[in-house]
Scaffold this motif. Structure first.
Motif, PDB file in Angstrom:
ATOM      1  N   LYS A   9     -28.437  23.856  -3.113  1.00  9.90           N
ATOM      2  CA  LYS A   9     -27.353  23.111  -3.520  1.00  9.90           C
ATOM      3  C   LYS A   9     -27.776  21.584  -2.687  1.00  9.90           C
ATOM      4  O   LYS A   9     -27.877  21.544  -2.302  1.00  9.90           O
ATOM      5  N   TYR A  10     -27.552  20.833  -4.262  1.00  9.90           N
ATOM      6  CA  TYR A  10     -27.543  19.607  -4.126  1.00  9.90           C
ATOM      7  C   TYR A  10     -25.547  18.217  -3.938  1.00  9.90           C
ATOM      8  O   TYR A  10     -24.781  19.089  -5.197  1.00  9.90           O
ATOM      9  N   LYS A  11     -25.662  17.298  -3.313  1.00  5.11           N
ATOM     10  CA  LYS A  11     -24.483  16.233  -3.627  1.00  5.11           C
ATOM     11  C   LYS A  11     -25.002  15.213  -3.841  1.00  5.11           C
ATOM     12  O   LYS A  11     -25.408  14.690  -2.958  1.00  5.11           O
ATOM     13  N   VAL A  28     -18.071  12.429  -6.168  1.00  2.26           N
ATOM     14  CA  VAL A  28     -19.258  13.898  -5.374  1.00  2.26           C
ATOM     15  C   VAL A  28     -19.267  14.745  -7.676  1.00  2.26           C
ATOM     16  O   VAL A  28     -18.320  15.119  -7.357  1.00  2.26           O
ATOM     17  N   SER A  30     -21.524  17.911  -7.641  1.00  2.00           N
ATOM     18  CA  SER A  30     -22.564  18.714  -6.864  1.00  2.00           C
ATOM     19  C   SER A  30     -23.438  19.739  -7.884  1.00  2.00           C
ATOM     20  O   SER A  30     -22.499  20.094  -8.698  1.00  2.00           O
TER      21      SER A  30
END
Length: 159
Positions: A9-11, A28, A30
């Protein structure tokens, strides 16, 4: 963006910039990257001595899962690197019995792992297995061909 890790998981937030300065960051965003196919199974090896018509093979789980769960394995067999591999096993166990082989022949057996997210992964280095030869069956239909001579006779038979 490149070089992200699978099943991670990336933000992110982004700002715009020019000679006058930088904007406030964006909202943001994600997301979760997809899982990659698993790496190759490790330590592919015989599971006991080969039999004349079959052999048993076992292996260890891949060290790289691709971020997903390994759910099964595929094994294939070939007589040489130049011939086509044929399916020998598709299941969840880490061992299999390869059957339908010819006594006295050498075979190559390769194994790949598969996951729900990715298809089959890399093939492990093929294992070379030499099957033991067997005693041939008795000839059948033995007969004398033609007329026997004083010091010889011609015989024929079926396999």
């Amino acid at each position: 963006l490149d070089k992200l890790k699978p099943a991670t998981k990336y933000k992110f937030r982004v700002s715009a910039a020019n000679t006058q300065g930088s904007s406030k960051p964006s909202e943001v965003a994600s997301f979760l990257t997809l899982a990659a196919p698993p790496g190759c199974p490790q330590n592919v090896r015989p599971n006991g001595a080969p039999h004349p018509f079959s052999c048993s093979v076992q292996w260890d789980v891949p060290t790289v899962t691709g971020g997903g769960e390994v759910i099964g394995y595929i094994a294939e067999v070939a007589k040489s690197p130049e011939t086509s591999y044929k399916a020998a096993y598709d299941g969840s166990e880490r061992r299999c019995q390869v059957t339908g082989l010819v006594p006295g022949c050498r075979y190559l057996i390769r194994v790949a792992a598969r996951s729900e997210e990715g298809g089959p992964g890399e093939w492990a280095q093929p294992l070379s297995v030499k099957l033991p030869a067997t005693v041939p069956g008795s000839p059948s239909q033995l007969s004398v061909s033609g007329r026997p001579k004083s010091s010889s006779v011609l015989l024929s038979w079926g396999a």
